[in-house]
Design an enzyme around this catalytic site. Structure first.
Site, mmCIF file in Angstrom:
data_model
loop_
_atom_site.group_PDB
_atom_site.id
_atom_site.type_symbol
_atom_site.label_atom_id
_atom_site.label_comp_id
_atom_site.label_asym_id
_atom_site.label_seq_id
_atom_site.Cartn_x
_atom_site.Cartn_y
_atom_site.Cartn_z
ATOM 1 N N ASP A 151 16.696 -5.946 -30.939
ATOM 2 C CA ASP A 151 17.077 -4.147 -31.489
ATOM 3 C C ASP A 151 16.819 -4.641 -32.512
ATOM 4 O O ASP A 151 16.117 -4.397 -33.651
ATOM 5 C CB ASP A 151 18.007 -3.772 -30.913
ATOM 6 C CG ASP A 151 17.678 -2.389 -31.085
ATOM 7 O OD1 ASP A 151 16.608 -2.034 -31.122
ATOM 8 O OD2 ASP A 151 18.750 -1.448 -31.168
ATOM 9 N N ASN A 173 13.411 -9.093 -20.132
ATOM 10 C CA ASN A 173 13.492 -9.511 -18.859
ATOM 11 C C ASN A 173 14.073 -10.843 -19.419
ATOM 12 O O ASN A 173 13.551 -11.833 -20.300
ATOM 13 C CB ASN A 173 12.313 -10.031 -18.815
ATOM 14 C CG ASN A 173 12.022 -9.239 -18.289
ATOM 15 O OD1 ASN A 173 11.781 -8.024 -17.213
ATOM 16 N ND2 ASN A 173 9.989 -8.764 -18.320
ATOM 17 N N LYS A 175 15.200 -14.346 -18.752
ATOM 18 C CA LYS A 175 14.716 -15.781 -18.254
ATOM 19 C C LYS A 175 14.957 -16.707 -17.589
ATOM 20 O O LYS A 175 14.785 -17.614 -16.605
ATOM 21 C CB LYS A 175 13.131 -15.880 -18.241
ATOM 22 C CG LYS A 175 12.169 -14.316 -18.555
ATOM 23 C CD LYS A 175 11.157 -15.114 -19.104
ATOM 24 C CE LYS A 175 10.248 -13.827 -18.382
ATOM 25 N NZ LYS A 175 9.042 -14.063 -17.685
ATOM 26 N N ARG A 196 3.586 8.703 -34.749
ATOM 27 C CA ARG A 196 5.866 8.007 -34.980
ATOM 28 C C ARG A 196 5.836 6.918 -34.148
ATOM 29 O O ARG A 196 7.436 7.068 -33.952
ATOM 30 C CB ARG A 196 6.254 9.434 -34.587
ATOM 31 C CG ARG A 196 5.726 10.754 -35.765
ATOM 32 C CD ARG A 196 6.600 12.202 -35.262
ATOM 33 N NE ARG A 196 8.231 11.780 -35.532
ATOM 34 C CZ ARG A 196 8.723 12.322 -34.481
ATOM 35 N NH1 ARG A 196 8.424 13.296 -34.093
ATOM 36 N NH2 ARG A 196 10.104 11.917 -34.655
ATOM 37 N N LYS A 197 4.804 6.857 -32.913
ATOM 38 C CA LYS A 197 5.276 5.689 -31.954
ATOM 39 C C LYS A 197 4.847 4.118 -32.628
ATOM 40 O O LYS A 197 4.142 4.096 -32.649
ATOM 41 C CB LYS A 197 5.286 6.017 -30.169
ATOM 42 C CG LYS A 197 5.356 7.523 -29.959
ATOM 43 C CD LYS A 197 5.040 7.847 -28.543
ATOM 44 C CE LYS A 197 3.665 8.209 -29.110
ATOM 45 N NZ LYS A 197 3.215 9.303 -27.308
HETATM 46 C C1 LIG Z 1 18.267 3.942 -44.395
HETATM 47 C C2 LIG Z 1 17.335 3.230 -42.896
HETATM 48 C C3 LIG Z 1 18.164 2.227 -41.683
HETATM 49 C C4 LIG Z 1 17.159 1.646 -40.812
HETATM 50 C C5 LIG Z 1 16.865 0.737 -40.488
HETATM 51 C C6 LIG Z 1 16.400 -0.377 -39.514
HETATM 52 C C7 LIG Z 1 16.446 -1.572 -39.607
HETATM 53 C C8 LIG Z 1 18.034 -1.851 -38.634
HETATM 54 C C9 LIG Z 1 17.229 -2.370 -37.418
HETATM 55 C C10 LIG Z 1 18.360 -1.982 -36.416
HETATM 56 C C11 LIG Z 1 18.194 -1.456 -34.877
HETATM 57 C C12 LIG Z 1 19.223 -0.892 -33.875
HETATM 58 C C13 LIG Z 1 18.201 0.493 -33.834
HETATM 59 C C14 LIG Z 1 19.506 1.041 -33.031
HETATM 60 O O1 LIG Z 1 20.235 0.803 -32.751
HETATM 61 S S1 LIG Z 1 19.141 2.654 -32.944
HETATM 62 C C15 LIG Z 1 20.378 3.732 -32.280
HETATM 63 C C16 LIG Z 1 19.970 3.868 -30.562
HETATM 64 N N1 LIG Z 1 18.837 4.750 -30.656
HETATM 65 C C17 LIG Z 1 19.454 6.070 -30.766
HETATM 66 O O2 LIG Z 1 20.440 6.345 -30.547
HETATM 67 C C18 LIG Z 1 17.613 7.136 -30.377
HETATM 68 C C19 LIG Z 1 18.636 8.065 -29.486
HETATM 69 N N2 LIG Z 1 17.133 8.697 -29.617
HETATM 70 C C20 LIG Z 1 16.883 10.020 -30.412
HETATM 71 O O3 LIG Z 1 17.813 9.961 -31.632
HETATM 72 C C21 LIG Z 1 15.482 10.292 -30.493
HETATM 73 O O4 LIG Z 1 15.016 10.614 -28.826
HETATM 74 C C22 LIG Z 1 14.458 10.183 -31.087
HETATM 75 C C23 LIG Z 1 15.074 9.719 -32.692
HETATM 76 C C24 LIG Z 1 14.601 8.504 -30.595
HETATM 77 C C25 LIG Z 1 13.304 10.832 -31.043
HETATM 78 O O5 LIG Z 1 12.704 12.327 -31.370
HETATM 79 P P1 LIG Z 1 12.626 12.772 -32.581
HETATM 80 O O6 LIG Z 1 12.571 14.434 -31.457
HETATM 81 O O7 LIG Z 1 12.662 13.106 -33.328
HETATM 82 O O8 LIG Z 1 11.046 13.182 -31.413
HETATM 83 P P2 LIG Z 1 10.112 13.710 -29.223
HETATM 84 O O9 LIG Z 1 11.460 13.360 -28.654
HETATM 85 O O10 LIG Z 1 9.371 14.631 -30.508
HETATM 86 O O11 LIG Z 1 9.501 12.332 -29.583
HETATM 87 C C26 LIG Z 1 7.868 12.006 -30.495
HETATM 88 C C27 LIG Z 1 6.551 10.808 -29.409
HETATM 89 O O12 LIG Z 1 8.297 9.646 -28.817
HETATM 90 C C28 LIG Z 1 8.060 10.260 -27.567
HETATM 91 N N3 LIG Z 1 9.391 9.472 -26.992
HETATM 92 C C29 LIG Z 1 10.476 9.530 -27.218
HETATM 93 N N4 LIG Z 1 11.555 8.899 -26.720
HETATM 94 C C30 LIG Z 1 10.265 8.179 -26.066
HETATM 95 C C31 LIG Z 1 10.938 7.596 -24.972
HETATM 96 N N5 LIG Z 1 12.342 6.961 -24.690
HETATM 97 N N6 LIG Z 1 10.644 6.156 -24.015
HETATM 98 C C32 LIG Z 1 8.787 6.743 -24.264
HETATM 99 N N7 LIG Z 1 7.933 7.933 -25.018
HETATM 100 C C33 LIG Z 1 9.389 8.545 -26.555
HETATM 101 C C34 LIG Z 1 8.194 11.540 -26.917
HETATM 102 O O13 LIG Z 1 7.094 11.725 -25.900
HETATM 103 C C35 LIG Z 1 6.797 11.788 -28.201
HETATM 104 O O14 LIG Z 1 5.252 11.389 -28.093
HETATM 105 P P3 LIG Z 1 4.345 12.574 -27.884
HETATM 106 O O15 LIG Z 1 4.536 13.334 -27.006
HETATM 107 O O16 LIG Z 1 4.199 13.187 -29.336
HETATM 108 O O17 LIG Z 1 3.053 11.445 -27.555
#
Ligand SMILES: CCCCCCCCCCCCCC(=O)SCCNC(=O)CCNC(=O)[C@H](O)C(C)(C)COP(=O)(O)OP(=O)(O)OC[C@H]1O[C@@H](n2cnc3c(N)ncnc32)[C@H](O)[C@@H]1OP(=O)(O)O
Length: 230
Positions: A151, A173, A175, A196-197
Site C-alpha cells: 500500500d 495474491n 504466492k 480521479r482513479k
Molecule cells: C499530505 C498528503 C499525504 C498523502 C500521502 C500519500 C502517500 C503515502 C502512501 C501511504 C499509503 C497509505 C494509504 C492509506 O492508508 S489510505 C487509508 C485507507 N483508505 C481509506 O480509508 C479510504 C476510505 N474511502 C474513502 O474515503 C472514499 O471512498 C474515497 C476517498 C476513496 C473515494 O471517495 P470520493 O467521495 O472522493 O469518491 P467517489 O466515491 O465519488 O468515487 C470516485 C470514483 O471512484 C470510484 N470508486 C471509489 N471507490 C471505489 C472502489 N473501492 N472500487 C472501484 N471504484 C471505486 C467511484 O465509483 C467513482 O467512479 P466514477 O463513478 O466517477 O466512474
C-alpha cells in the site's frame, strides 16, 4: 510524492506537540529521532539492503531515479490536507502523538525500507527488510505487514503521478511466504489514470528475482478538495 516535499507526518505532528507546551519537552527529546531521514542505511540493514541501496544510488547519480527521503511531505500539503479533510474537533492530544505507522518501530525491528522513484516511467521501487516484530506464521512475514508495504509503495507511486490520493481498493495474491528478516524488492507502476482513479500494480520478488512472493493491484482515488472525508 511531489519533489518539493520536505516534512513528514512525524514532523508535522511534532510541530503540533511543540505548540501545545505541556508535551514540548518530550517533543524536543525525541526530535532527533523523529526528524531524521529513515530512508538511509542504519546498522540494522543487512547486506542485501545495503547492496540494493548502493546500486540504486548509482542510478540516481545517472539521473533517471531519485531516492525518496522518508520525511518527504511538504508543510503546505499538510496544511491543505488538514484544513480540507481533517475534522478540527479531533482531540489534539491524541493527534499530537500520531506517527507514521511504517516508521514507528525501533531500527531493525519493524519496517526497514527505502523507496526510489522514476517519474518519467511512473514507477516506484521499494526495498523492504521485514524485521522480527513483523512475524505472522513462525519465521515468516505477516500478510498485513506485506499489505502495508505494498500500500505504501503503490500509494507513493499514485501520489507522485496524481497528487493527494487515498486507497480505495487493494488486491493481493500471496504466492510464497516471505522469510522474516529477508529483503524483498517491490516494484510498482502506474497502469492507467481515468479521471480521479489511479490504477497501480505491484509485484514483490526476492533480491535475485527468482521468487515471486506477491502480486497486487491497487486503486487510488484523487481526493476531491470540495468533499469532506468524514
Ligand atoms: C499530505 C498528503 C499525504 C498523502 C500521502 C500519500 C502517500 C503515502 C502512501 C501511504 C499509503 C497509505 C494509504 C492509506 O492508508 S489510505 C487509508 C485507507 N483508505 C481509506 O480509508 C479510504 C476510505 N474511502 C474513502 O474515503 C472514499 O471512498 C474515497 C476517498 C476513496 C473515494 O471517495 P470520493 O467521495 O472522493 O469518491 P467517489 O466515491 O465519488 O468515487 C470516485 C470514483 O471512484 C470510484 N470508486 C471509489 N471507490 C471505489 C472502489 N473501492 N472500487 C472501484 N471504484 C471505486 C467511484 O465509483 C467513482 O467512479 P466514477 O463513478 O466517477 O466512474
Amino acid at each position: 510524492m511531489s519533489s518539493t516535499l520536505g516534512l513528514s507526518w512525524d514532523q508535522h505532528h511534532l510541530g503540533q506537540e511543540v505548540q501545545m507546551g505541556s508535551v514540548a519537552r518530550r517533543s524536543f527529546a525525541s526530535e532527533n529521532v523523529v526528524n531524521r531521514d529513515h530512508a538511509l542505511p542504519n546498522p540494522s540493514w543487512n547486506k542485501d539492503l545495503r547492496l540494493l541501496f548502493d546500486q540504486f544510488m548509482r542510478k540516481c547519480e545517472a539521473g533517471s531515479w531519485k531516492r525518496l527521503p522518508s520525511n518527504n511531505h511538504s508543510p503546505q500539503s499538510f496544511q491543505d490536507f488538514q484544513t480540507r479533510f481533517v475534522d478540527p474537533k479531533l482531540p489534539k492530544e491524541q493527534i499530537s502523538q500520531a506517527r507514521l505507522f511504517t516508521r514507528s518501530f525501533e531500527d531493525g525491528l519493524g519496517f526497514e525500507y527505502v523507496m526510489f522513484c522514476n517519474d518519467a516511467e511512473k514507477r516506484v521501487v521499494c526495498f523492504f527488510q521485514a524485521g522480527p516484530y513483523l512475524q505472522g506464521a513462525p519465521g515468516f512475514t505477516h500478510g498485513g505487514a506485506i499489505a502495508t508495504m505494498i500500500d505504501a509503495t503503490t500509494g507513493m507511486c499514485a501520489f507522485r503521478a496524481g497528487g493527494v490520493v487515498m486507497t480505495a481498493n487493494l488486491n493481493i495474491n500471496y504466492k510464497r511466504p516471505i522469510p522474516l528478516c529477508s529483503v524483498v524488492v517491490m516494484k510498482s507502476q502506474i497502469d492507467k489514470v481515468e479521471g480521479r482513479k489511479v490504477f497501480v500494480s505491484c509485484n514483490v520478488r526476492s533480491v535475485d528475482e527468482e521468487t515471486l512472493y506477491s502480486e497486487a493491484t491497487s486503486l487510488f482515488i484523487k481526493l476531491d478538495p470540495n468533499k469532506k472525508l468524514a
